[in-house]
Enzyme design. Structure first.
Site, PDB file in Angstrom:
ATOM      1  N   CYS A  96      -1.852  13.481  -0.126  1.00 48.54           N
ATOM      2  CA  CYS A  96      -0.752  13.050   0.733  1.00 48.54           C
ATOM      3  C   CYS A  96       0.569  12.881  -0.017  1.00 48.54           C
ATOM      4  CB  CYS A  96      -1.126  11.753   1.430  1.00 48.54           C
ATOM      5  SG  CYS A  96      -2.638  11.919   2.408  1.00 48.54           S
ATOM      6  N   THR A 100      -9.974   6.632  -3.743  1.00 51.08           N
ATOM      7  CA  THR A 100      -9.305   6.414  -2.456  1.00 51.08           C
ATOM      8  C   THR A 100      -8.522   5.108  -2.369  1.00 51.08           C
ATOM      9  OG1 THR A 100     -11.356   5.480  -1.531  1.00 51.08           O
ATOM     10  CG2 THR A 100     -10.942   7.826  -1.159  1.00 51.08           C
ATOM     11  N   HIS A 146       5.462   5.062   2.656  1.00 51.14           N
ATOM     12  CA  HIS A 146       4.239   5.828   2.907  1.00 51.14           C
ATOM     13  C   HIS A 146       3.582   5.263   4.163  1.00 51.14           C
ATOM     14  CE1 HIS A 146       1.011   8.506   2.058  1.00 51.14           C
ATOM     15  NE2 HIS A 146       0.123   7.554   1.832  1.00 51.14           N
ATOM     16  N   THR A 155      -3.007   1.717   7.296  1.00 47.90           N
ATOM     17  CA  THR A 155      -4.308   1.255   6.805  1.00 47.90           C
ATOM     18  C   THR A 155      -4.127  -0.137   6.204  1.00 47.90           C
ATOM     19  OG1 THR A 155      -4.021   2.260   4.615  1.00 47.90           O
ATOM     20  CG2 THR A 155      -5.097   3.595   6.304  1.00 47.90           C
ATOM     21  N   PRO A 156      -5.136  -0.981   6.280  1.00 52.78           N
ATOM     22  CA  PRO A 156      -5.007  -2.326   5.717  1.00 52.78           C
ATOM     23  C   PRO A 156      -4.630  -2.318   4.238  1.00 52.78           C
ATOM     24  CG  PRO A 156      -6.914  -2.219   7.161  1.00 52.78           C
ATOM     25  CD  PRO A 156      -6.397  -0.805   7.038  1.00 52.78           C
ATOM     26  N   ALA A 157      -5.236  -1.437   3.456  1.00 49.49           N
ATOM     27  CA  ALA A 157      -5.009  -1.441   2.012  1.00 49.49           C
ATOM     28  C   ALA A 157      -3.636  -0.914   1.638  1.00 49.49           C
ATOM     29  CB  ALA A 157      -6.089  -0.629   1.312  1.00 49.49           C
ATOM     30  N   GLU A 163       1.667  -1.297  -0.739  1.00 47.88           N
ATOM     31  CA  GLU A 163       3.020  -0.756  -0.845  1.00 47.88           C
ATOM     32  C   GLU A 163       4.061  -1.857  -0.711  1.00 47.88           C
ATOM     33  OE1 GLU A 163       5.710   2.978   0.811  1.00 47.88           O
ATOM     34  OE2 GLU A 163       3.900   2.386   1.916  1.00 47.88           O
ATOM     35  N   LYS A 176       5.140   7.198  10.558  1.00 50.05           N
ATOM     36  CA  LYS A 176       3.789   7.697  10.836  1.00 50.05           C
ATOM     37  C   LYS A 176       3.219   7.135  12.129  1.00 50.05           C
ATOM     38  CE  LYS A 176       2.350   8.880   6.113  1.00 50.05           C
ATOM     39  NZ  LYS A 176       3.564   8.588   5.347  1.00 50.05           N
ATOM     40  N   HIS A 180      -0.104  10.740  10.484  1.00 47.90           N
ATOM     41  CA  HIS A 180      -0.024  11.003   9.048  1.00 47.90           C
ATOM     42  C   HIS A 180      -0.273  12.491   8.844  1.00 47.90           C
ATOM     43  CE1 HIS A 180      -0.278  10.904   4.857  1.00 47.90           C
ATOM     44  NE2 HIS A 180      -1.201   9.992   4.651  1.00 47.90           N
ATOM     45  N   PHE A 206      -4.790  10.286  -2.143  1.00 55.14           N
ATOM     46  CA  PHE A 206      -6.124  10.075  -2.693  1.00 55.14           C
ATOM     47  C   PHE A 206      -6.191  10.636  -4.114  1.00 55.14           C
ATOM     48  CE2 PHE A 206      -8.582  10.024   1.630  1.00 55.14           C
ATOM     49  CZ  PHE A 206      -8.127   8.740   1.843  1.00 55.14           C
TER      50      PHE A 206
END
Length: 402
Positions: free
Chosen positions: A160, A267, A296, A300-302, A307, A326, A331, A390
């Site tokens: 990505c 990941t 970015h 996603t939670p992570a 970021e 996004k 995405h 990733f």
């Protein structure tokens, strides 16, 4: 050091087939995410995506050639054609005009199709165009053939972060004298049973199937994963002096870029990796006041938590305005960086910053100004765009208004 500017841009995504219609929809906080129509999702846990449903590849390629190119190449050709037309370059030295292409997955649709064929009907039924249409670097190959570009032909395949890395590679090539002009094009079209099924198996995607337009919610406390999108973005980069000499419209100057690796997890992101990429771009740009960051921001939670922490670590008390687009187009994986760079340059041109839609529930770990739900007027002088992939690969680029 040679100065590098952007003189042409183009994009296609689930909100529009060209840069003007898509950017207008983005500013208006529209959403292109809907139920998937390209394959049967009955057995799938994820049934929504940012599909482009009104694109006809025959409008960008000779109908006889369409079968030789996977959908990601077709989308890339569309964006590249718009960028080249926008740049209004009447003549050029072909050997000093190169291509820097990008895709994260490439021809997954044609790979899936021919895998089924070889297992059901045998190898003699496999298309002779299978391999050429699946190769990621064939995007740059076909773009270069169409426009007669004989300079360096490069390809970034960094998940990505690929689109942003393609901009960095093109800029480096011009700075070091490898070319005077570079066409950057990032494209992705991985919305197929294998693509959606694969990301769903990782628990990376939102399963809010009954609310497609509210499913992707970057930085919101109730975010539960990203939504796959497809599309392409393209930029024409050239030497500043050449652009001025021919009276070109300059969207902005590439004044900083940074790249880094996490060396952490295949990941899961680290704080250190994204931070170092942003820091490198910021340092190269001369530590200016950044007015806006296109994050970015995957939903996603992570990622969103990580970021946010990296941005706070870098900017301290002077954190810029931030948004993620996004939530509106999904995405777009390896194309995301190129598309989002185009969005940044149009935001600079029109003096308006796109919103982060579906931001409804504040998260204690995501406590910055994400331009919630409504676009914001702003004359941005410096804009940063982030992309993380990733494998722990990161990229950041900074544009300056001229």
């Amino acid at each position: 050091m040679r100065r590098v500017v952007v003189t042409g841009i183009g994009m296609i995504n689930s909100l529009g087939l060209d840069k003007e219609s898509s950017f207008k929809a983005i500013v208006e906080a529209q959403c292109g995410i809907k139920s998937i129509s390209s394959f049967d999702t009955t057995e799938h846990t994820v049934k929504i995506a940012g599909e482009i449903t009104d694109f006809d590849p025959n409008t960008v390629m000779n109908p006889k050639e369409v079968k030789k190119a996977d959908r990601f190449i077709q989308l890339g050709l569309k964006a590249a054609q718009e960028a080249m037309s926008d740049a209004k370059i009447e003549s050029f030295d072909a050997e000093s005009f190169g291509v820097s292409s990008a895709s994260g997955i490439g021809g997954l649709v044609v790979i899936e199709k021919n895998s089924v064929i070889v297992n059901s009907a045998g190898p003699r039924k496999v298309s002779p165009f299978f391999i050429p249409s699946a190769l990621i670097n064939m995007l740059g190959g076909m773009v270069s053939i169409e426009h007669g570009l004989k300079g360096p032909n490069l390809s970034s395949v960094t998940a990505c972060a690929a689109g942003t890395h393609a901009i960095s590679e093109a800029t480096k090539t011009i700075i070091t004298g490898g070319a005077n002009k570079m066409l950057v094009v990032g494209a992705e079209a991985a919305i197929c049973a294998a693509g959606v099924g694969g990301f769903a198996a990782m628990k990376a995607l939102s399963t809010r199937n009954d609310e497609p337009k509210r499913a992707s919610r970057p930085f919101d406390a109730q975010r539960d994963g990203f939504i796959m999108g497809e599309g392409a973005g393209a930029l024409v980069l050239e030497i500043y002096e050449d652009a001025v000499a021919r009276g070109a419209h300059i969207y902005g100057e590439v004044v900083g870029f940074g790249e880094s690796g996490d060396a952490n997890h295949i990941t899961s992101p680290s704080l250190d990796g994204p931070l170092r990429a942003m820091k490198a771009a910021y340092k190269m740009a001369g530590f200016p006041k950044i007015d806006y960051i296109n994050a970015h921001g995957t939903s996603t939670p992570a990622n969103d938590k990580n970021e946010t922490a990296a941005i706070k670590e870098l900017f301290g008390e002077n954190v810029p305005q931030i948004s993620s687009t996004k939530g509106q187009i999904g995405h777009c994986l390896g194309a995301a960086g190129a598309i989002e760079a185009v969005i940044c340059l149009m935001a600079m041109r029109d003096e308006i910053l796109p919103p982060t839609i579906n931001y409804e529930n504040p998260d204690a770990d995501c406590d910055l100004d994400y331009i919630p739900n409504v676009a914001r007027k702003c004359r941005a002088e410096y804009i940063m765009s982030n992309s993380f992939g990733f494998g722990g690969t990161n990229g950041s680029v900074i544009f300056k208004r001229l």
